[in-house]
Design an enzyme around this catalytic site. Structure first.
Site, PDB file in Angstrom:
ATOM      1  N   HIS A   1      61.193   2.396  38.205  1.00  0.00           N
ATOM      2  CA  HIS A   1      59.858   1.815  38.346  1.00  0.00           C
ATOM      3  C   HIS A   1      59.806   0.759  39.450  1.00  0.00           C
ATOM      4  CE1 HIS A   1      58.726   2.964  33.926  1.00  0.00           C
ATOM      5  NE2 HIS A   1      58.864   4.009  34.721  1.00  0.00           N
TER       6      HIS A   1
ATOM      7  N   LYS B   1      64.005   5.487  28.292  1.00  0.00           N
ATOM      8  CA  LYS B   1      63.613   6.185  29.528  1.00  0.00           C
ATOM      9  C   LYS B   1      64.056   5.435  30.772  1.00  0.00           C
ATOM     10  CE  LYS B   1      59.547   8.506  27.574  1.00  0.00           C
ATOM     11  NZ  LYS B   1      58.098   8.809  27.781  1.00  0.00           N
ATOM     12  N   PHE B   2      64.790   4.334  30.600  1.00  0.00           N
ATOM     13  CA  PHE B   2      65.501   3.660  31.686  1.00  0.00           C
ATOM     14  C   PHE B   2      64.594   3.257  32.847  1.00  0.00           C
ATOM     15  CE2 PHE B   2      68.148   7.313  30.119  1.00  0.00           C
ATOM     16  CZ  PHE B   2      68.735   6.598  29.081  1.00  0.00           C
ATOM     17  N   CYS B   3      63.366   2.879  32.562  1.00  0.00           N
ATOM     18  CA  CYS B   3      62.395   2.512  33.608  1.00  0.00           C
ATOM     19  C   CYS B   3      62.277   3.598  34.669  1.00  0.00           C
ATOM     20  CB  CYS B   3      62.770   1.179  34.255  1.00  0.00           C
ATOM     21  SG  CYS B   3      62.579  -0.232  33.166  1.00  0.00           S
ATOM     22  N   ALA B   4      62.336   4.846  34.207  1.00  0.00           N
ATOM     23  CA  ALA B   4      62.150   6.001  35.095  1.00  0.00           C
ATOM     24  C   ALA B   4      61.389   7.057  34.305  1.00  0.00           C
ATOM     25  CB  ALA B   4      63.489   6.534  35.572  1.00  0.00           C
TER      26      ALA B   4
END
Length: 429
Positions: A120, A355-358
């Site tokens: 992100h 979601k690992f900032c993705a």
């Protein structure tokens, strides 16, 4: 233990003991480096030396102030060399990669092109952006980038150096060639790449690179944006305040140029010094020893995961050949958060889940919940850590957990959880 491990710099926390819900204590298997890496021992030692001199910079006549000014500017030069910056590149201190890319976003004089695989931090800051879906292969992804560059005019192509989800790396030279042919510049989110591989701005022809100290074994609150100064000099100051100005009266302001223009306020001298020390310590090992260490661990982990029923390792590109030590995977019929809680509570293993900032990438790689698990490692990771993870996952799939787990405040947790939450004794203060 990989043969390269003995030659790698020491990290703090290598002997950390953590409690299990069953009452025992075990050595912590830190497999969450992609979120934030532990501090190098050399970095912590350097910070301890620097702290007594803590003072303001640049306009102080006192000796401590002069020392801190020297520390800050030496750090700037050291980090520039570590990144392979050109002689006239700006090296601007920020708080993080996210901060660095948001700064760059204020300076881009046109549209931005990026992929949908980005963190992100490299997906959201751009004010006028087109996001291209990554194809099933790197070859087709590059073709799609070239097509997009031919269809519209872009000022900047912003890409990740290595995915924070799967660890897969893009061929940066190929991306630069495509961008150059279309008259665009290239910004590289190197948050995940720089801790694992040498970054070379000048040799690759990249225009901007962003890094975070907390990913680079220097978790003291500093990051860097390094790259061409012209856009940065033409942009409004990222922060308005002292240090960014040449002259101020009640009606007008003359802003500084260069890094100073975007570094208003008292700088994080300790963070800058820590990041520079990390660069000095890492530089000798990022060409051979560290990549070899990670290669051994990555192959061991992938082979182990492949043997466990229902465990699937995620990948963006089928033709990917370069990967850093970041692995995402799912466990069939089990929520990622549940598995992460189990690994911590019963085996002393720290991984990431979610979601690992993705989010766009995870929604595509794992349709449905989108959430996955991520094991990421670095200098202090051992084969025992990898084997413990594989064995713990195999045990969960074949025999189940020994404890009970439930969602608590939106996160999976052992119920009950007898582990102490305040080992420092500050909770009642």
């Amino acid at each position: 233990m990989s043969s390269a491990l003995a030659s790698l710099p020491a990290v703090l926390g290598a002997d950390l003991q953590v409690p299990l819900v069953t009452g025992e204590c075990v050595g912590y298997a830190n497999l969450d480096h992609a979120a934030s890496a532990p501090a190098l021992a050399a970095v912590a030692e350097h910070v301890a030396e620097v702290i007594p001199f803590s003072a303001s910079v640049h306009r102080g006549a006192g000796y401590a102030s002069q020392v801190c000014t020297s520390l800050l500017e030496t750090a700037r030069a050291t980090i520039g060399r570590f990144l392979g910056a050109r002689a006239d590149d700006a090296v601007v201190f920020t708080r993080s990669t996210t901060d660095a890319l948001n700064l760059l976003a204020t300076a881009v004089p046109g549209r931005v092109l990026c992929l949908d695989v980005e963190h992100h931090a490299n997906l959201l800051p751009w004010r006028d952006v087109r996001r291209v879906p990554a194809a099933a292969t790197i070859e087709q992804t590059l073709t799609d980038l070239a097509t997009a560059l031919a269809e519209e005019e872009f000022a900047l192509v912003a890409v990740t150096g290595a995915s924070n989800v799967t660890g897969e790396a893009l061929p940066i030279a190929d991306v630069v060639a495509l961008a150059r042919a279309a008259g665009a510049r290239v910004a590289l989110d190197a948050a995940q790449l720089a801790p694992h591989r040498r970054v070379d701005i000048a040799a690759w022809g990249v225009d901007y690179v962003a890094i975070s100290g907390h990913k680079l074994y220097a978790p003291y609150g500093a990051g860097v944006l390094a790259g061409r100064a012209d856009w940065l000099d033409a942009a409004p100051p990222f922060l308005a305040g002292g240090g960014a100005t040449l002259a101020v009266d009640t009606c007008t302001v003359r802003w500084a140029s260069g890094a100073q223009r975007h570094e208003a306020g008292s700088p994080n001298v300790v963070g800058a010094a820590a990041l520079a020390q990390a660069c000095r310590t890492l530089a000798p090992v990022l060409t051979d020893a560290a990549p070899e260490h990670e290669r051994v661990l990555s192959e061991r982990l992938s082979a182990g995961l492949a043997e466990i029923p229902g465990v699937t390792e995620l990948s963006i590109w089928s033709d990917s050949t370069d990967k850093v030590g970041v692995h995402a995977f799912t466990v069939a019929d089990r929520p990622a958060g549940y598995v992460a809680a189990y690994l911590s509570a019963e085996h002393g293993i720290g991984v990431r889940d979610g979601k690992f900032c993705a989010h766009p990438l995870l929604d595509r790689l794992n349709p449905g919940s989108g959430a996955a698990l991520r094991a990421s490692f670095g200098l202090g990771t051992t084969t025992e850590h990898i084997d413990r993870l594989v064995e713990a996952l195999d045990t969960l799939v074949r025999r189940g957990s020994r404890w009970t787990y439930a969602p608590v405040d939106g996160r999976w947790a052992p119920t009950p959880d007898p582990r102490p939450r305040d080992p420092f004794g500050v909770g009642a203060a």
